[in-house]
Design a protein around this motif. Structure first.
Motif, PDB file in Angstrom:
ATOM      1  N   UNK A 149      -3.045 -17.347 -12.713  1.00 43.90           N
ATOM      2  CA  UNK A 149      -3.365 -18.307 -11.664  1.00 43.90           C
ATOM      3  C   UNK A 149      -3.994 -17.619 -10.446  1.00 43.90           C
ATOM      4  N   UNK A 150      -3.415 -16.500 -10.029  1.00 35.63           N
ATOM      5  CA  UNK A 150      -3.921 -15.819  -8.831  1.00 35.63           C
ATOM      6  C   UNK A 150      -5.290 -15.205  -9.103  1.00 35.63           C
ATOM      7  N   UNK A 151      -5.511 -14.693 -10.322  1.00 37.61           N
ATOM      8  CA  UNK A 151      -6.822 -14.150 -10.669  1.00 37.61           C
ATOM      9  C   UNK A 151      -7.875 -15.245 -10.756  1.00 37.61           C
ATOM     10  N   UNK A 152      -7.471 -16.427 -11.198  1.00 37.13           N
ATOM     11  CA  UNK A 152      -8.388 -17.559 -11.259  1.00 37.13           C
ATOM     12  C   UNK A 152      -8.825 -17.958  -9.844  1.00 37.13           C
ATOM     13  N   UNK A 153      -7.877 -17.954  -8.904  1.00 35.44           N
ATOM     14  CA  UNK A 153      -8.212 -18.284  -7.514  1.00 35.44           C
ATOM     15  C   UNK A 153      -9.157 -17.233  -6.936  1.00 35.44           C
ATOM     16  N   UNK A 154      -8.863 -15.964  -7.205  1.00 38.73           N
ATOM     17  CA  UNK A 154      -9.716 -14.890  -6.683  1.00 38.73           C
ATOM     18  C   UNK A 154     -11.146 -15.033  -7.204  1.00 38.73           C
TER      19      UNK A 154
END
Length: 494
Positions: free
Chosen positions: A315-320
């Motif tokens: 999820x955090x990599x997708x946001x980045x």
């Protein structure tokens, strides 16, 4: 509010309104509480344009100054914030704002002294017959006393500083507002340069540094004044004294009354003259009103992910990737280098505005406040991954993490975090290990004000000193504020 309105009825107070630019400090329980300045939910932060002084009417010539009645002032703007529902006023708040107003009025008529530069002529005749300008030994008679505003976390110190600084009379061109961390980094650099310039003959580097600072700013506003380092403690007395003697007017905010600064510090006796200077040359004002405002719930934005799981990593990599791909000509690159004080910090992955770090990249190596300020000045959005739980065995990591959080907060950086534990438990030991048996009354008071239970606090052996208590309290409060929807909607520059 009759007190406010009676003051505003006077001709000197008939001035147009502005808006504050700060939110009240939120607490780790997800609630907002300000015992001095309470801000209604939903109040945005990007309102700096509203602080601009009114433009000169077209029928005025360019060299005409606006009249005093046309200038922005702290008191008028405070009343406007009450009228629009942004703040909820009381008599204590009014007395605090009145102190800002009083200093503002004195500065309208303050003409800072000219600061002559020393002679740098190298000819023999010039050195024999010329003299450096005398160093002043006392403040100018016309200089008003500064303000020293102190109070616990969440009492609106930064908000007050913003209000005062943004409404300073436009005639005062030389002014500076700075976080105390950044100021001391600058001072140490200047002292180092002064010592090099003096060479083998030596000399006192404080005087030329104070003179240069005074030349740059006749009004100096320090936010978050604190003394934790013996090197700073040894410098501050003479530096502050020299600045005042050069006619610099200072406004300071702090968590501490001057008597409590550098408490239990090494060679504290050498710092006592600085404390006496603050008490004699500043109007010391307590921001704690004793008013028990209702804590205002705040909607939290999903920027703090725990625990560490593959799902949260994805999820955090997708946001980045989503944020970093918004500008096709500024794609993410690996290994970008930032230079601070001659050393390089490698950024694992970043665009020109967004950076992603592992916790060990930022806090697992001996970085300083200067490095963290450089990071937050460079990137408007920072992703910090894999934050662990930190107990006594990770005390150095915890201190660096707190310093980084402070830097993010001051620069209004948008922060995304993945962590092993919830935000309230970042600074905790293993609950199965032995815990401190006694908590000081002050520690209990601070933690209660933050909404942290004694069970949580009691599991940590981190809290062994007064300065650490304040640092922990501030970091917890700021972490939660940076996770609020208001912060997520307004912070960052991507």
């Amino acid at each position: 509010m009759r007190v406010v309105r009676s003051i505003l009825a006077s001709p000197a107070a008939r001035r147009p309104p502005i808006y504050l630019t700060r939110l009240a400090v939120t607490r780790p329980c997800g609630r907002s509480h300000s015992s001095s300045l309470a801000v209604e939910p939903g109040f945005g932060q990007n309102l700096e344009h509203l602080f601009k002084q009114p433009s000169t009417p077209s029928n005025n010539t360019p060299d005409q100054n606006p009249s005093e009645d046309d200038l922005l002032t702290p008191l008028r703007q405070y009343q406007k914030l009450i009228d629009t529902g942004v703040l909820r006023g009381d008599d204590h708040q009014t007395r605090i704002i009145q102190k800002l107003q009083d200093l503002h009025d004195k500065l309208l008529h303050y003409d800072p002294p000219h600061i002559p530069r020393p002679s740098h002529n190298t000819s023999l005749v010039s050195r024999i017959f010329s003299r450096d300008p005398p160093v002043p030994t006392s403040p100018p008679a016309s200089a008003p006393k500064g303000l020293y505003l102190y109070g616990d976390v969440g009492t609106g110190k930064t908000m007050l500083m913003d209000l005062f600084f943004q409404t300073l009379p436009p005639s005062l061109k030389r002014k500076r507002r700075v976080h105390f961390h950044a100021f001391m980094i600058d001072v140490h650099k200047r002292i180092h340069a002064a010592k090099i310039a003096m060479g083998f003959n030596g000399g006192d580097p404080i005087i030329p540094v104070a003179r240069d600072l005074a030349t740059e700013a006749s009004i100096l506003c320090f936010d978050e004044f604190q003394v934790t380092d013996i090197a700073d403690a040894m410098i501050l007395r003479r530096l502050l004294e020299s600045l005042l003697n050069y006619g610099v007017v200072c406004v300071i905010t702090s968590n501490r009354h001057p008597d409590d600064l550098y408490k239990n510090g090494i060679q504290r006796s050498s710092f006592i003259p600085a404390i006496e200077l603050l008490k004699s040359q500043f109007e010391v004002t307590d921001l704690d009103s004793g008013t028990d405002y209702r804590r205002i719930p705040r909607a939290l934005s999903h920027v703090y992910y725990h625990p560490l799981t593959p799902e949260h990593d994805r999820e955090i990599n997708k946001i980045f990737l989503s944020l970093a791909s918004q500008d096709p000509i500024d794609p993410p690159i690996r290994g970008r280098k930032l230079t601070t004080w001659g050393r390089q910090l490698v950024v694992p992955e970043s665009t020109s505005k967004i950076a992603k770090f592992n916790f060990q990249d930022l806090c697992g190596q001996p970085l300083s406040a200067a490095d963290y300020i450089k990071v937050t000045e460079t990137f408007g959005t920072v992703f910090l991954l894999n934050v662990p739980k930190m107990g006594l065995d990770k005390k150095d990591l915890a201190r660096r993490f707190i310093t980084f959080i402070d830097a993010c907060y001051e620069s209004k950086t948008k922060l995304f975090v993945t962590s092993d534990v919830p935000v309230f438990k970042v600074f905790s030991d293993d609950p199965n290990e032995s815990r401190p048996q006694h908590l000081s009354d002050h520690l209990r008071s601070v933690m209660d004000d933050l909404g942290l239970s004694n069970d949580i606090v009691g599991t940590s052996s981190m809290f062994t000193g007064e300065e650490e208590i304040f640092a922990f309290a501030r970091a917890c409060s700021r972490l939660v504020q940076m996770g609020s929807k208001e912060w997520a909607d307004t912070a960052g520059r991507f």
